[in-house]
Design an enzyme around this catalytic site. Sequence first.
Site, short mmCIF file in Angstrom:
data_model
loop_
_atom_site.label_atom_id
_atom_site.label_comp_id
_atom_site.label_asym_id
_atom_site.label_seq_id
_atom_site.Cartn_x
_atom_site.Cartn_y
_atom_site.Cartn_z
N SER A 299 5.28 11.92 -5.34
CA SER A 299 4.18 12.01 -5.69
C SER A 299 3.52 13.06 -4.63
O SER A 299 3.78 12.90 -3.35
CB SER A 299 3.49 10.44 -5.27
N ASP B 100 0.76 -1.16 -0.07
CA ASP B 100 0.04 -0.19 -0.04
C ASP B 100 1.00 1.28 -0.26
O ASP B 100 0.49 2.35 0.54
CB ASP B 100 -0.94 -0.04 1.01
N HIS C 273 -4.76 -1.75 -5.63
CA HIS C 273 -3.88 -0.67 -6.40
C HIS C 273 -5.10 0.48 -6.40
O HIS C 273 -6.11 0.01 -7.16
CB HIS C 273 -3.42 -0.87 -7.41
P1 GTP Z 1 -0.81 -2.78 -2.80
O1 GTP Z 1 -0.53 -3.56 -4.06
O2 GTP Z 1 -2.09 -3.34 -2.26
O3 GTP Z 1 0.22 -3.01 -1.88
O4 GTP Z 1 -1.44 -1.54 -3.02
P2 GTP Z 1 -0.55 0.18 -3.43
O5 GTP Z 1 0.66 0.33 -3.29
O6 GTP Z 1 -0.94 0.21 -4.96
O7 GTP Z 1 -1.47 1.31 -2.55
P3 GTP Z 1 -3.04 1.66 -2.42
O8 GTP Z 1 -3.54 1.99 -3.59
O9 GTP Z 1 -3.68 0.36 -1.66
O10 GTP Z 1 -2.73 2.65 -1.41
C1 GTP Z 1 -2.27 3.84 -1.73
C2 GTP Z 1 -3.48 5.11 -1.21
O11 GTP Z 1 -2.62 6.37 -1.30
C3 GTP Z 1 -4.19 5.14 -2.25
O12 GTP Z 1 -5.58 5.45 -1.70
C4 GTP Z 1 -3.94 6.03 -3.17
O13 GTP Z 1 -4.81 7.07 -3.97
C5 GTP Z 1 -3.22 7.10 -2.14
N1 GTP Z 1 -2.06 7.97 -2.94
C6 GTP Z 1 -0.94 7.47 -3.56
N2 GTP Z 1 -0.09 8.49 -3.94
C7 GTP Z 1 -0.53 9.45 -3.16
C8 GTP Z 1 -0.30 10.76 -3.04
O14 GTP Z 1 1.05 11.15 -3.41
N3 GTP Z 1 -1.09 11.68 -2.15
C9 GTP Z 1 -2.12 11.19 -1.71
N4 GTP Z 1 -2.62 12.14 -0.95
N5 GTP Z 1 -2.68 10.04 -1.80
C10 GTP Z 1 -1.63 9.13 -2.55
P1 IMP Z 2 -2.55 -12.66 2.80
O1 IMP Z 2 -1.54 -12.35 1.60
O2 IMP Z 2 -4.17 -12.28 2.40
O3 IMP Z 2 -2.52 -13.96 3.13
O4 IMP Z 2 -2.55 -11.88 3.99
C1 IMP Z 2 -1.20 -11.92 4.68
C2 IMP Z 2 -0.70 -10.54 5.13
O5 IMP Z 2 -0.38 -9.68 4.34
C3 IMP Z 2 -1.95 -9.67 6.24
O6 IMP Z 2 -1.34 -9.00 6.84
C4 IMP Z 2 -2.39 -8.76 4.88
O7 IMP Z 2 -2.87 -7.47 5.62
C5 IMP Z 2 -1.04 -8.38 4.25
N1 IMP Z 2 -1.35 -8.28 2.62
C6 IMP Z 2 -1.34 -8.87 1.67
N2 IMP Z 2 -1.65 -8.12 0.66
C7 IMP Z 2 -1.34 -7.01 0.99
C8 IMP Z 2 -1.26 -5.76 0.31
O8 IMP Z 2 -1.54 -5.75 -1.36
N3 IMP Z 2 -1.16 -4.63 0.69
C9 IMP Z 2 -1.11 -4.58 2.12
N4 IMP Z 2 -1.21 -5.54 2.83
C10 IMP Z 2 -1.17 -6.82 2.12
MG MG Z 3 -3.25 -1.66 -1.79
#
Ligand code: GTP
Ligand code: IMP
Ligand code: MG
Length: 340
Positions: free
Chosen positions: A321, A13, A43
Amino acid sequence: MTCTVIVGGFFGDEGKGKIVSYLAIKDNPKIAVRGGVGPNAGHTVVFRQRESKLRMLPSAVINEKTKLMIGPGVLVDPNVFLKEVEEFNAMHRVTLDKQCGIIEEKHIEKDRLDAYLKGKIGTTGTGCGPANVERIMRTAKMAKDVPMLLRYLGDVPFLVNEAISMGEVVHVEGTQGTYISLYHGTYPFVTTKDVTASAICSDVGVGPKVVDEVILVFKAYVTRVGAGELPGELTEQEAERRGWLERATVTGRTRRSAPFNYELARRAVMLNSATQIAVTKFDILFPETKNLRDFSKLSKDAKKMIDTIEAQTKAPVSIISTGPDVEATIDRRGELGLLK
Ligand code: GTP
Ligand code: IMP
Ligand code: MG
């Protein structure tokens, strides 16, 4: 620059979806291919005022010219996949590797009901762990066994390597983050595979010698969902006061938070052989930077943090960002000589 891998440096995340979608618009890749565990990822992509959540398709989906692929190391939930293909009208440009493992209803049920997985680990409940168990037992179904998926099947490693050898731009998208890697993370509070850059490459069938850049994504503070250690963790009230409180994309759970951790960042650069760093959510730490696109306009404090990250990790911060939207991005790759 032909082959770039994008991975997470903390606990997932970090905002990989934002960075990858920005790069898809900016670099116009021929192919964007997803590695990582499967639909446990969520994402978030914000482009032209529209927010999308992606669990299976590459976040490069917003560039209509980019071919979208999913590597054989990734688990596929056919329902989630087909829904996203339809939502993004992407049927003509999606290829799923025929050897992707399949998540079935029984895996989701097990993930959600198992006291250890749900209660102790706090998994996402998306069936990924139980499906990976079956994959290791060699009893799992593969994409080629599912009639609904047949029209999307192909040889993803071949297509990806062919494009790389022709000098085309290829983006390899990672999911999750370094410290929830099965090998390098805070075991047992981790996901069910390695998710560092080498593993993401293996997921899509790309060897280490063809990778040109590894972009490691950090958030300007650290967040974590589920159980496991989080050094310097703030109380929920303090996180809320600072504007750091977030909700998880897939599960809706509250994300725990802590200040940026330089020690974890340094180790993540090492584990991923990162050549560049992207930092997201800069606008949350430094509100005056919101939507900025010009590095020279950053405040003194904001620049100081960039300098500290670079000094501590010995890697260049090439992308900053400043908001959720694709456009809200400072790109220093040209200025740093990182665009070949
Ligand atoms: P995983 O693959 O699940 O690990 O997720 P991810 O790395 O793609 O991130 P995810 O989208 O779950 O969470 C990031 C959050 O931050 C989202 O709500 C985005 O819209 C937000 N976000 C990303 N970059 C920025 C930024 O620069 N500023 C703000 N305010 N929000 C951001
Ligand atoms: P699982 O991958 O669903 O088995 O979860 C195992 C651990 O990884 C838990 O703590 C989840 O919250 C974390 N996890 C799995 N995928 C993500 C992701 O995409 N973003 C953040 N945490 C994740
Ligand atoms: Mg995520």
